[in-house]
Structures are given as C-alpha cells and as structure tokens.
Design a protein around this motif. Structure first.
Motif, PDB file in Angstrom:
ATOM      1  N   LEU A  46      38.285  72.553  73.485  1.00 32.80           N
ATOM      2  CA  LEU A  46      38.537  72.897  72.084  1.00 32.80           C
ATOM      3  C   LEU A  46      38.217  74.360  71.822  1.00 32.80           C
ATOM      4  CD1 LEU A  46      37.075  69.781  70.253  1.00 32.80           C
ATOM      5  CD2 LEU A  46      39.474  70.326  70.682  1.00 32.80           C
ATOM      6  N   ARG A  47      38.974  74.965  70.927  1.00 32.05           N
ATOM      7  CA  ARG A  47      38.731  76.344  70.514  1.00 32.05           C
ATOM      8  C   ARG A  47      38.482  76.353  69.013  1.00 32.05           C
ATOM      9  NH1 ARG A  47      37.992  75.823  74.948  1.00 32.05           N
ATOM     10  NH2 ARG A  47      38.925  76.887  76.715  1.00 32.05           N
ATOM     11  N   TYR A  48      37.648  77.277  68.575  1.00 40.99           N
ATOM     12  CA  TYR A  48      37.160  77.259  67.209  1.00 40.99           C
ATOM     13  C   TYR A  48      36.722  78.654  66.796  1.00 40.99           C
ATOM     14  CZ  TYR A  48      33.239  76.885  70.348  1.00 40.99           C
ATOM     15  OH  TYR A  48      32.379  77.097  71.401  1.00 40.99           O
ATOM     16  N   ARG A  49      36.468  78.826  65.525  1.00 40.91           N
ATOM     17  CA  ARG A  49      35.889  80.056  64.990  1.00 40.91           C
ATOM     18  C   ARG A  49      34.380  79.855  64.890  1.00 40.91           C
ATOM     19  NH1 ARG A  49      39.613  84.003  65.175  1.00 40.91           N
ATOM     20  NH2 ARG A  49      41.589  83.214  64.456  1.00 40.91           N
ATOM     21  N   LYS A  53      33.927  81.506  57.495  1.00 41.24           N
ATOM     22  CA  LYS A  53      34.073  80.887  56.187  1.00 41.24           C
ATOM     23  C   LYS A  53      35.256  79.925  56.242  1.00 41.24           C
ATOM     24  CE  LYS A  53      32.386  84.981  53.868  1.00 41.24           C
ATOM     25  NZ  LYS A  53      32.660  86.064  52.934  1.00 41.24           N
ATOM     26  N   PRO A  54      35.026  78.648  55.987  1.00 44.85           N
ATOM     27  CA  PRO A  54      36.132  77.696  56.044  1.00 44.85           C
ATOM     28  C   PRO A  54      37.208  77.973  54.989  1.00 44.85           C
ATOM     29  CG  PRO A  54      34.024  76.549  56.040  1.00 44.85           C
ATOM     30  CD  PRO A  54      33.748  77.985  55.756  1.00 44.85           C
ATOM     31  N   LEU A  55      36.800  78.412  53.803  1.00 48.40           N
ATOM     32  CA  LEU A  55      37.736  78.677  52.712  1.00 48.40           C
ATOM     33  C   LEU A  55      37.680  80.147  52.317  1.00 48.40           C
ATOM     34  CD1 LEU A  55      36.875  75.636  50.387  1.00 48.40           C
ATOM     35  CD2 LEU A  55      38.811  75.835  51.968  1.00 48.40           C
ATOM     36  N   PRO A  56      38.819  80.714  51.947  1.00 48.98           N
ATOM     37  CA  PRO A  56      38.801  82.100  51.466  1.00 48.98           C
ATOM     38  C   PRO A  56      37.920  82.195  50.216  1.00 48.98           C
ATOM     39  CG  PRO A  56      41.057  81.298  51.746  1.00 48.98           C
ATOM     40  CD  PRO A  56      40.149  80.134  51.945  1.00 48.98           C
ATOM     41  N   GLY A  57      37.122  83.217  50.154  1.00 48.93           N
ATOM     42  CA  GLY A  57      36.269  83.417  48.996  1.00 48.93           C
ATOM     43  C   GLY A  57      34.986  82.604  48.998  1.00 48.93           C
ATOM     44  N   MET A  58      34.815  81.732  49.973  1.00 44.48           N
ATOM     45  CA  MET A  58      33.589  80.941  50.054  1.00 44.48           C
ATOM     46  C   MET A  58      32.487  81.825  50.623  1.00 44.48           C
ATOM     47  SD  MET A  58      33.033  77.302  51.955  1.00 44.48           S
ATOM     48  CE  MET A  58      32.379  76.065  50.878  1.00 44.48           C
ATOM     49  N   LEU A  64      30.784  76.160  63.281  1.00 46.03           N
ATOM     50  CA  LEU A  64      32.049  76.047  64.007  1.00 46.03           C
ATOM     51  C   LEU A  64      33.110  75.655  62.991  1.00 46.03           C
ATOM     52  CD1 LEU A  64      29.774  75.099  66.192  1.00 46.03           C
ATOM     53  CD2 LEU A  64      31.724  74.260  67.428  1.00 46.03           C
ATOM     54  N   VAL A  65      34.269  76.310  63.066  1.00 43.82           N
ATOM     55  CA  VAL A  65      35.363  76.006  62.150  1.00 43.82           C
ATOM     56  C   VAL A  65      36.629  75.762  62.959  1.00 43.82           C
ATOM     57  CG1 VAL A  65      36.803  76.890  60.265  1.00 43.82           C
ATOM     58  CG2 VAL A  65      34.349  77.364  60.281  1.00 43.82           C
ATOM     59  N   PHE A  66      37.227  74.609  62.725  1.00 48.03           N
ATOM     60  CA  PHE A  66      38.502  74.242  63.329  1.00 48.03           C
ATOM     61  C   PHE A  66      39.519  74.272  62.187  1.00 48.03           C
ATOM     62  CE2 PHE A  66      35.118  72.323  65.733  1.00 48.03           C
ATOM     63  CZ  PHE A  66      35.479  72.531  67.057  1.00 48.03           C
ATOM     64  N   ALA A 141      36.226  63.835  66.363  1.00 51.33           N
ATOM     65  CA  ALA A 141      36.683  64.093  64.991  1.00 51.33           C
ATOM     66  C   ALA A 141      37.897  65.018  64.981  1.00 51.33           C
ATOM     67  CB  ALA A 141      35.548  64.690  64.163  1.00 51.33           C
ATOM     68  N   VAL A 142      37.854  66.075  65.796  1.00 49.57           N
ATOM     69  CA  VAL A 142      38.979  67.007  65.849  1.00 49.57           C
ATOM     70  C   VAL A 142      40.213  66.301  66.416  1.00 49.57           C
ATOM     71  CG1 VAL A 142      39.846  69.131  66.932  1.00 49.57           C
ATOM     72  CG2 VAL A 142      37.550  69.073  65.941  1.00 49.57           C
ATOM     73  N   ALA A 143      40.029  65.501  67.453  1.00 45.14           N
ATOM     74  CA  ALA A 143      41.166  64.763  68.036  1.00 45.14           C
ATOM     75  C   ALA A 143      41.767  63.792  67.011  1.00 45.14           C
ATOM     76  CB  ALA A 143      40.716  64.002  69.285  1.00 45.14           C
ATOM     77  N   ALA A 144      40.920  63.113  66.263  1.00 45.84           N
ATOM     78  CA  ALA A 144      41.416  62.168  65.243  1.00 45.84           C
ATOM     79  C   ALA A 144      42.194  62.909  64.162  1.00 45.84           C
ATOM     80  CB  ALA A 144      40.246  61.399  64.630  1.00 45.84           C
TER      81      ALA A 144
END
Length: 172
Positions: A46-49, A53-58, A64-66, A141-144
């Motif tokens: 898996l690759r991730y950030r 920030k998951p949302l812009p402006g947050m 880890l963010v997928f 969770a990511v696979a689901a």
C-alpha cells in the motif's frame, strides 16, 4: 552568587527547565510506533501520504492518509490522547494537563465526526497496540474500501459512506 529561580518563558506551561526540554523533544510525527506501522503497511504494497491533511483547509493531519479510498489513520500517543490503560495525570500542574488532555480528546472526536461526514473512514490506534495487528487492520480497511469503490464505479455510483458511527473506533 545566588542563582535566580527558573521562570518559564511567556506562554509556557513548563514547571521546570528539564520538563520544558523533555516536552519540546516530543515528536509529532515519525514516532517509533508510527514508523513500525508504516513499514508494515508499505511492505504489504500500500502507498499513502504521511502527516497529511485529509481535507483541504483542515488544520489537523492524519498519520497515514489513503486519499483515493478516503481512509485516515491516526496513531495516538497514550499520554497526549488520554489512553484509558496507560495515561496517568501528572502531579505537577495537574489542572492544566487535565484540561489539555480533555481538549485533545474533544478535538479527536470532532476530527472523526468531520471526516466521517465527508465520507472518510477513520482508524485510530493507540501507540501501545501491536504494529502487525494495526497494519493488518489498515490493509483490510483499504482493500474493503477499494472493492466498494470498484463496485460503485461499475454501478455508476459514488463511494459509499461507511455504516459505522464516528467516535473512538479503535481497532485491535
């Protein structure tokens, strides 16, 4: 010559120079538990950030963010997030720390609710949890979410919002 008593800098919560030095040395990313989990998740393909920030402006970052699957992972420190198993209120400046940890917990709940409202799945783990179990839960969770997105795309619908309620949904 007599030494003057230590005075904390303006706005500081520190009760001593040693306490201040110790707290300033705490990392907010790349902690050992986080690195262990990231290594295992990366090894699973898996690759991730990282610390994104998951949302812009947050104003908050997830560990880890997928983004394509809208999964945000937080690895919470037992002290800073008030782990029911390990957190012990300090004897020095305890009123401050009690309020601080309460604010952190409230911010965690608000973050979870906001992300959930935008269709994200939030996974929270305590730093003391076994890295292998955390990495497995993340990968599953990511696979689901990927297969749900693929089914939705085939049917022409958007990514479904998960049925779980937001909150302290720690995965063991």
């Amino acid at each position: 010559m007599e030494q003057e008593p230590w005075t904390a800098p303006e706005g500081s919560w520190a009760s001593s120079p040693g306490n201040r030095k110790s707290m300033l040395g705490n990392r907010n990313r790349d902690t050992r538990p986080e690195l262990a989990i990231r290594s295992l998740v990366h090894a699973s393909g898996l690759r991730y950030r990282v610390a994104a920030k998951p949302l812009p402006g947050m104003r908050r970052t997830a560990d880890l963010v997928f983004r394509p699957t809208k999964v945000a992972v937080f690895i919470d420190g037992c002290y800073w997030h008030g782990c029911p198993e390990h957190f012990r209120l300090p004897k020095t400046n305890s009123a401050y720390w009690q309020e601080k940890i309460a604010r952190n917990k409230a911010r965690d709940v608000e973050t979870d609710e906001r992300l959930f409202g935008e269709g994200w799945l939030v996974l929270r783990f305590w730093e003391h949890e076994h890295a292998g179990g955390c990495a497995t839960a993340i990968s599953e969770a990511v696979a689901a979410r990927r297969s749900a997105a693929a089914r939705s795309a085939a049917a022409g619908a958007a990514l479904p919002v998960p049925g779980e309620a937001p909150g302290d949904e720690r995965v063991a």
